[in-house]
Enzyme design. Sequence first.
Site, PDB file in Angstrom:
ATOM      1  N   GLY A 175       0.919  -1.239  -0.267  1.00 42.80           N
ATOM      2  CA  GLY A 175      -0.143   0.109  -0.014  1.00 42.80           C
ATOM      3  C   GLY A 175       0.820   1.245   0.077  1.00 42.80           C
ATOM      4  O   GLY A 175       1.782   1.198  -0.636  1.00 42.80           O
ATOM      5  N   GLU A 213       2.225  -9.113  16.986  1.00 41.85           N
ATOM      6  CA  GLU A 213       2.972  -8.428  18.286  1.00 41.85           C
ATOM      7  C   GLU A 213       2.525  -9.386  19.526  1.00 41.85           C
ATOM      8  O   GLU A 213       3.323  -9.488  20.324  1.00 41.85           O
ATOM      9  CB  GLU A 213       3.000  -7.093  18.344  1.00 41.85           C
TER      10      GLU A 213
END
Length: 347
Positions: free
Chosen positions: A119, A298
């Site tokens: 992107g 994460e």
Amino acid sequence: MTRPRLAQGLAFFLLGGTGLWVLWKFIKDWLLVSYIPYYLPCPEFFNMKLPFRKEKPLQPVTQLQYPQPKLLEHGPTELLTLTPWLAPIVSEGTFDPELLKSMYQPLNLTIGVTVFAVGKYTCFIQRFLESAEEFFMRGYQVHYYLFTHDPTAVPRVPLGPGRLLSIIPIQGYSRWEEISMRRMETINKHIAKRAHKEVDYLFCVDVDMVFRNPWGPETLGDLVAAIHPGYFAVPRRKFPYERRQVSSAFVADNEGDFYYGGALFGGRVARVYEFTRACHMAILADKANSIMAAWQEESHLNRHFIWHKPSKVLSPEYLWDERKPRPRSLKMIRFSSVKKNANWLRT
């Protein structure tokens, strides 16, 4: 009568042993994947035995002058230098770069770097590569693996001798959460198909970061994690762990050592392969139950490092946030985020 019975018993014993051997030959391959959850695609892929590059032992240090280590001398850093499980915590002042150079450069190592630019994040590629060429593993062979949905958006950045850039096309996703969740899977497959034959160590980093000071072999280890810059001075009950017990990434209030950043991890390529596979399997387990962990990959990274401690920990100087003032305890910033409009990037 005794001899016929003995012969009969021996025959039954041999027949039973032969039957067990045949049964074992029949099911042993099945046993290798029997623990893989049913919802995983291609379970054979996750059990591949990869012929990793042969480990290279450190060479003896000869004819090199460096300061004598002094146990009782006040250390040059205010930070903790050793974890409770005896893993070094690397920060400025805890190592001698010239000594490490003399030990590691003769090994002719190749260090890989994976980075994703999907992107609008392609706008960070040039600055990332230019800073890496200036500061990352100077004097070593480096192989950048750049994953992007748009190879035409990758700028031409001059690379030094022994340094390569491979552009690897991947699918683009509309949601940044999906991009984050797919990273572990993509890295794992890339190691299996290619990187295990090309590099000795592999670091996985974010593209919206820049190197600001030398980054060298002090960071090499079996499995390396970096302390998150936002949580190195707070108690673990305030860490943004996944707290829902239904998630594979769940961490209880009394668990945890440090909160590690998902923007940087690495180690020997074989260990990174195992690590990314484990995280990807945990992500798939959550997905099968319609759960997304609080901070996606994460969260799973931090859960994994509680069970499987990293062999080396990097201080926040290796993963800093430019929006924060540098504390006195950090003598240097080596790798940090760049200023950006997060809302614009994610639209």
